[in-house]
Design a protein around this motif. Sequence first.
Motif, PDB file in Angstrom:
ATOM      1  N   GLY A   1       0.828  -1.275   0.175  1.00 31.46           N
ATOM      2  CA  GLY A   1      -0.041  -0.092  -0.016  1.00 31.46           C
ATOM      3  C   GLY A   1       0.837   1.229   0.167  1.00 31.46           C
ATOM      4  N   ARG A   2       1.760   1.540  -1.020  1.00 30.44           N
ATOM      5  CA  ARG A   2       2.530   2.828  -1.058  1.00 30.44           C
ATOM      6  C   ARG A   2       1.601   3.774  -1.235  1.00 30.44           C
ATOM      7  NH1 ARG A   2       6.022   3.929  -4.804  1.00 30.44           N
ATOM      8  NH2 ARG A   2       5.365   2.232  -6.353  1.00 30.44           N
ATOM      9  N   THR A   3       1.809   4.939  -0.571  1.00 31.03           N
ATOM     10  CA  THR A   3       0.890   5.984  -0.439  1.00 31.03           C
ATOM     11  C   THR A   3       1.656   7.377  -0.705  1.00 31.03           C
ATOM     12  OG1 THR A   3      -0.711   5.071   1.182  1.00 31.03           O
ATOM     13  CG2 THR A   3      -0.715   7.292   0.845  1.00 31.03           C
ATOM     14  N   VAL A   4       1.050   8.128  -1.482  1.00 36.37           N
ATOM     15  CA  VAL A   4       1.598   9.602  -1.612  1.00 36.37           C
ATOM     16  C   VAL A   4       0.672  10.741  -1.284  1.00 36.37           C
ATOM     17  CG1 VAL A   4       3.203   8.633  -3.561  1.00 36.37           C
ATOM     18  CG2 VAL A   4       1.079   9.570  -4.199  1.00 36.37           C
ATOM     19  N   THR A   5       1.204  11.725  -1.210  1.00 35.85           N
ATOM     20  CA  THR A   5       0.403  12.873  -0.806  1.00 35.85           C
ATOM     21  C   THR A   5       0.605  14.223  -1.915  1.00 35.85           C
ATOM     22  OG1 THR A   5       1.594  13.978   0.602  1.00 35.85           O
ATOM     23  CG2 THR A   5      -0.224  12.207   1.167  1.00 35.85           C
ATOM     24  N   VAL A   6      -0.271  14.875  -2.434  1.00 28.43           N
ATOM     25  CA  VAL A   6      -0.177  16.036  -3.269  1.00 28.43           C
ATOM     26  C   VAL A   6      -0.983  16.933  -2.643  1.00 28.43           C
ATOM     27  CG1 VAL A   6      -0.240  17.097  -5.635  1.00 28.43           C
ATOM     28  CG2 VAL A   6       0.451  14.488  -5.249  1.00 28.43           C
TER      29      VAL A   6
ATOM     30  N   ALA B   1      11.855   9.080  -7.887  1.00 24.12           N
ATOM     31  CA  ALA B   1      11.086   9.401  -9.346  1.00 24.12           C
ATOM     32  C   ALA B   1       9.920   9.681  -9.262  1.00 24.12           C
ATOM     33  CB  ALA B   1      11.517   8.001 -10.084  1.00 24.12           C
ATOM     34  N   THR B   2       9.187   9.132  -8.537  1.00 19.48           N
ATOM     35  CA  THR B   2       7.751   9.290  -8.373  1.00 19.48           C
ATOM     36  C   THR B   2       7.431  10.635  -7.864  1.00 19.48           C
ATOM     37  OG1 THR B   2       6.966   6.806  -8.197  1.00 19.48           O
ATOM     38  CG2 THR B   2       5.393   8.740  -7.340  1.00 19.48           C
ATOM     39  N   ALA B   3       8.187  11.227  -7.061  1.00 23.77           N
ATOM     40  CA  ALA B   3       7.826  12.596  -6.408  1.00 23.77           C
ATOM     41  C   ALA B   3       8.280  13.673  -7.596  1.00 23.77           C
ATOM     42  CB  ALA B   3       8.774  12.845  -5.216  1.00 23.77           C
ATOM     43  N   VAL B   4       9.131  13.348  -7.970  1.00 23.02           N
ATOM     44  CA  VAL B   4       9.675  14.117  -9.220  1.00 23.02           C
ATOM     45  C   VAL B   4       8.537  14.512 -10.442  1.00 23.02           C
ATOM     46  CG1 VAL B   4      11.400  14.994 -10.840  1.00 23.02           C
ATOM     47  CG2 VAL B   4      12.022  14.241  -8.627  1.00 23.02           C
ATOM     48  N   SER B   5       8.351  13.196 -10.816  1.00 19.76           N
ATOM     49  CA  SER B   5       7.227  12.985 -11.852  1.00 19.76           C
ATOM     50  C   SER B   5       5.857  13.484 -11.495  1.00 19.76           C
ATOM     51  CB  SER B   5       7.245  11.423 -12.206  1.00 19.76           C
ATOM     52  OG  SER B   5       6.174  11.423 -13.382  1.00 19.76           O
ATOM     53  N   LEU B   6       5.437  13.262 -10.257  1.00 21.17           N
ATOM     54  CA  LEU B   6       4.224  13.951  -9.891  1.00 21.17           C
ATOM     55  C   LEU B   6       4.140  15.396  -9.702  1.00 21.17           C
ATOM     56  CD1 LEU B   6       2.930  11.173  -7.362  1.00 21.17           C
ATOM     57  CD2 LEU B   6       1.855  11.705  -9.782  1.00 21.17           C
ATOM     58  N   ALA B   7       5.226  15.855  -9.393  1.00 20.60           N
ATOM     59  CA  ALA B   7       5.336  17.378  -9.369  1.00 20.60           C
ATOM     60  C   ALA B   7       5.390  17.927 -10.701  1.00 20.60           C
ATOM     61  CB  ALA B   7       6.670  17.499  -8.561  1.00 20.60           C
TER      62      ALA B   7
ATOM     63  N   ILE C   1       2.977  20.630  -3.343  1.00 19.26           N
ATOM     64  CA  ILE C   1       4.064  19.990  -2.579  1.00 19.26           C
ATOM     65  C   ILE C   1       3.628  18.370  -2.495  1.00 19.26           C
ATOM     66  CG2 ILE C   1       4.837  19.639  -0.028  1.00 19.26           C
ATOM     67  CD1 ILE C   1       3.464  22.580   0.225  1.00 19.26           C
ATOM     68  N   VAL C   2       4.514  17.716  -3.063  1.00 20.10           N
ATOM     69  CA  VAL C   2       4.368  16.305  -3.257  1.00 20.10           C
ATOM     70  C   VAL C   2       5.278  15.630  -2.308  1.00 20.10           C
ATOM     71  CG1 VAL C   2       4.518  14.308  -5.037  1.00 20.10           C
ATOM     72  CG2 VAL C   2       3.941  16.696  -5.833  1.00 20.10           C
ATOM     73  N   ARG C   3       4.749  14.641  -1.442  1.00 23.70           N
ATOM     74  CA  ARG C   3       5.564  13.574  -0.773  1.00 23.70           C
ATOM     75  C   ARG C   3       5.244  12.234  -1.175  1.00 23.70           C
ATOM     76  NH1 ARG C   3       3.022  17.273   2.594  1.00 23.70           N
ATOM     77  NH2 ARG C   3       4.269  19.075   3.699  1.00 23.70           N
ATOM     78  N   ALA C   4       6.413  11.467  -1.215  1.00 22.05           N
ATOM     79  CA  ALA C   4       6.150  10.177  -1.922  1.00 22.05           C
ATOM     80  C   ALA C   4       7.040   8.987  -1.190  1.00 22.05           C
ATOM     81  CB  ALA C   4       6.675  10.223  -3.317  1.00 22.05           C
ATOM     82  N   GLY C   5       7.482   9.411   0.085  1.00 23.18           N
ATOM     83  CA  GLY C   5       8.311   8.469   0.695  1.00 23.18           C
ATOM     84  C   GLY C   5       9.547   8.185   0.071  1.00 23.18           C
ATOM     85  N   GLY C   6      10.009   6.819   0.090  1.00 22.13           N
ATOM     86  CA  GLY C   6      11.235   6.801  -0.646  1.00 22.13           C
ATOM     87  C   GLY C   6      11.589   6.833  -1.946  1.00 22.13           C
TER      88      GLY C   6
ATOM     89  N   GLY D   1      17.616   4.430   8.035  1.00 22.21           N
ATOM     90  CA  GLY D   1      18.548   5.470   7.341  1.00 22.21           C
ATOM     91  C   GLY D   1      17.999   5.714   6.002  1.00 22.21           C
ATOM     92  N   THR D   2      17.065   5.061   5.536  1.00 23.89           N
ATOM     93  CA  THR D   2      16.410   4.967   4.145  1.00 23.89           C
ATOM     94  C   THR D   2      15.682   6.498   4.159  1.00 23.89           C
ATOM     95  OG1 THR D   2      15.475   2.781   4.309  1.00 23.89           O
ATOM     96  CG2 THR D   2      14.572   4.195   2.534  1.00 23.89           C
ATOM     97  N   PRO D   3      16.152   7.084   2.920  1.00 26.00           N
ATOM     98  CA  PRO D   3      15.777   8.323   2.559  1.00 26.00           C
ATOM     99  C   PRO D   3      14.440   8.746   2.169  1.00 26.00           C
ATOM    100  CG  PRO D   3      17.373   7.853   0.913  1.00 26.00           C
ATOM    101  CD  PRO D   3      17.095   6.549   1.678  1.00 26.00           C
ATOM    102  N   SER D   4      13.691   9.795   2.613  1.00 21.94           N
ATOM    103  CA  SER D   4      12.350  10.196   2.363  1.00 21.94           C
ATOM    104  C   SER D   4      12.392  11.423   1.283  1.00 21.94           C
ATOM    105  CB  SER D   4      11.446  10.267   3.451  1.00 21.94           C
ATOM    106  OG  SER D   4      10.182  10.612   3.054  1.00 21.94           O
ATOM    107  N   TYR D   5      11.614  11.421  -0.008  1.00 19.70           N
ATOM    108  CA  TYR D   5      11.677  12.773  -0.692  1.00 19.70           C
ATOM    109  C   TYR D   5      10.234  13.250  -0.561  1.00 19.70           C
ATOM    110  CZ  TYR D   5      15.685   9.834  -2.195  1.00 19.70           C
ATOM    111  OH  TYR D   5      16.824   9.084  -2.002  1.00 19.70           O
ATOM    112  N   ALA D   6      10.413  14.771  -0.857  1.00 17.13           N
ATOM    113  CA  ALA D   6       9.410  15.516  -1.068  1.00 17.13           C
ATOM    114  C   ALA D   6       9.840  16.500  -2.110  1.00 17.13           C
ATOM    115  CB  ALA D   6       8.918  16.180   0.300  1.00 17.13           C
TER     116      ALA D   6
END
Length: 238
Positions: free
Chosen positions: A114-119, A209-215, A201-206, A185-190
Amino acid sequence: MLAALLTGCGSTQGPPDPGRPAASGNPSTAPGVDGEADRDRVFTDADLEAALLPAGAFGGRARVTGTELGLFGRYGGGDWVGCEPGNALRGELTGFEGTSAQQTVRITPAAGGGRTVTVQLVSMPTGRTERYLEVRRLLHQVCPDVAVDTEAAPVLEHHKARELAALGDDALLEISRQTGGDDDGTPSYAVDVRVGGVLAIVRAGGDKATAVSLAARAALRIRTELYDARPRAVTSRP
């Protein structure tokens, strides 16, 4: 060249891979509207809700699990609570107020993790959105490492920010990770991208690529749906 890059984010339909948004080594880009739009124009929560990405932009298996209005500026200033040199900046961050609409999307089935993103789309006068991004940049510089007060083992938050070129009028990639405790220590991206006076503001966890594409997709949708500005034509030079 820009026209070719925009092809990847101009459509709001689902990308070929049904499990995630389209992404590549060279992420799709989207132009901004600085110099074309009223800098003082502010959109309503309802305007922003209508400009949110459709579920198809997140992949064929995506499902929107929630849409909420008016969350921006309501719940504090985010990270950096334990960084004293950043107190003034963090205080300024909590003072930003804007209309907003946020969607939460599950981009993979719950059975698969269940990977989740927020926009989240936020509207303020352009000068305020410019300052918001500047404050976040400064906080990353002043407080790259922040100790977190926990009852268990000591935890350290690490923060980095990278500029994203050719994405909206201005864009920032934020990278955070924790070390110590049970975290690996896994990075999280926004991604924070500004188009005129609107932030996406896009938050896509780890998933960077998804964060940048959705942005990129969100930026293009802001440009076309809110500012009614179509992608600028680019003339090829010999």
